[in-house]
Scaffold this active site. Sequence first.
Site, PDB file in Angstrom:
ATOM      1  N   SER A   1       0.819  -1.212   0.000  1.00 28.80           N
ATOM      2  CA  SER A   1       0.000   0.000   0.000  1.00 28.80           C
ATOM      3  C   SER A   1       0.854   1.264   0.000  1.00 28.80           C
ATOM      4  O   SER A   1       1.800   1.406   0.776  1.00 28.80           O
ATOM      5  CB  SER A   1      -0.931   0.011   1.213  1.00 28.80           C
ATOM      6  N   LYS A   2       0.487   2.210  -0.859  1.00 29.76           N
ATOM      7  CA  LYS A   2       1.156   3.505  -0.917  1.00 29.76           C
ATOM      8  C   LYS A   2       0.443   4.560  -0.067  1.00 29.76           C
ATOM      9  O   LYS A   2       0.890   5.703   0.018  1.00 29.76           O
ATOM     10  CB  LYS A   2       1.230   3.982  -2.372  1.00 29.76           C
TER      11      LYS A   2
ATOM     12  N   LYS B   1     -13.258  -5.197   1.841  1.00 28.69           N
ATOM     13  CA  LYS B   1     -14.150  -4.098   1.473  1.00 28.69           C
ATOM     14  C   LYS B   1     -15.632  -4.443   1.601  1.00 28.69           C
ATOM     15  O   LYS B   1     -16.453  -3.543   1.801  1.00 28.69           O
ATOM     16  CB  LYS B   1     -13.847  -3.618   0.054  1.00 28.69           C
TER      17      LYS B   1
ATOM     18  N   GLY C   1     -15.247  -5.902 -11.915  1.00 31.51           N
ATOM     19  CA  GLY C   1     -14.997  -6.177 -10.504  1.00 31.51           C
ATOM     20  C   GLY C   1     -15.285  -4.975  -9.627  1.00 31.51           C
ATOM     21  O   GLY C   1     -16.056  -4.081  -9.989  1.00 31.51           O
TER      22      GLY C   1
ATOM     23  N   LEU D   1      -6.631   2.731 -14.500  1.00 27.43           N
ATOM     24  CA  LEU D   1      -6.559   2.760 -13.040  1.00 27.43           C
ATOM     25  C   LEU D   1      -5.309   2.076 -12.507  1.00 27.43           C
ATOM     26  O   LEU D   1      -4.952   2.270 -11.339  1.00 27.43           O
ATOM     27  CB  LEU D   1      -7.795   2.097 -12.428  1.00 27.43           C
TER      28      LEU D   1
ATOM     29  N   TYR E   1      -1.571   1.562 -11.570  1.00 26.63           N
ATOM     30  CA  TYR E   1      -0.468   2.506 -11.338  1.00 26.63           C
ATOM     31  C   TYR E   1       0.870   1.808 -11.114  1.00 26.63           C
ATOM     32  O   TYR E   1       1.856   2.458 -10.753  1.00 26.63           O
ATOM     33  CB  TYR E   1      -0.782   3.452 -10.176  1.00 26.63           C
TER      34      TYR E   1
ATOM     35  N   GLY F   1      -3.177   5.926 -13.202  1.00 30.51           N
ATOM     36  CA  GLY F   1      -3.795   5.425 -11.983  1.00 30.51           C
ATOM     37  C   GLY F   1      -3.503   6.218 -10.729  1.00 30.51           C
ATOM     38  O   GLY F   1      -4.251   6.116  -9.745  1.00 30.51           O
TER      39      GLY F   1
END
Length: 274
Positions: A20-21, A72, A133, A217, A219, A240
């Site tokens: 995760s960024k 999610k 998705g 999207l 990246y 993205g």
Amino acid sequence: MSHPYASPFAEVIGDPIAQSKSPLIHGFWLDALGMEGDYRRAHVKADALAAYIAERRADPGWRGCNVTMPHKAAVMDLVDDPGDIRGTIGAMNTIVRQPDGSLIGTNTDAAGFYSPLAELDLEGAPIAVVGAGGAARAVLFALARAKVGKVAILNRSPLKAMGLLATFGLKGDVVALDAALPPVRLLVNASSLGMAGQPPLDLDLSPLPDDAIVYDLVYSPLRTGLLKAAEARGLDTVDGLDMLIGQAALAFELFFGAPPPEGRDDELRALLVA
């Protein structure tokens, strides 16, 4: 960057989470604004999700969290107010703790996706979206709000794609990935095709008009094969990082009570691709 375990703090949760960024983004903004606080990763497995939420709910220093895969959908049952997410996007990417300990859930992906398109008038415009998705759901939700025209979904599962068109009240068709593209105003890749370690997304862009926009999207890599092909055709492109930063900006204000600093996006993008 910001000091670990500072209060207030927010987190990003998922399994896996090391990629995760989000901590880079939020940490950059906290430092740029000179704000107290921290944002960090939390590796939370599915069988520990409920316990994590219960523990954090009781911590007044915790402002909330962003939620990545695979949680999610599951977190929708663990907050007090999921809003209208269950019947629309069907995925929650942000939980915000209220002063009384109650938890509100939302999804900033749709608004984050649309932020670089906000100056455009896409009402009635034909659109093509690759994928069906979770990312595609956020994209279609945003496009429905923009009152776009017909939407062509390129996907291997026609039934799933048709279901999404019905869910969001959109008119359109399902198109095979190897079929000719319709002449759309906006083409969005909301699939994992073209991502590092995934098969490429090979599309013939020649049917697109000269004013078409190609939005990927993905990246990682930032300049995907799709974007390179679009640039070679002289088309406008969106990468993205725009959605990643856009959705994070909305969450940051919910967590820390202030918008991100203006005029620092180039610095942030350089940090994210370093």
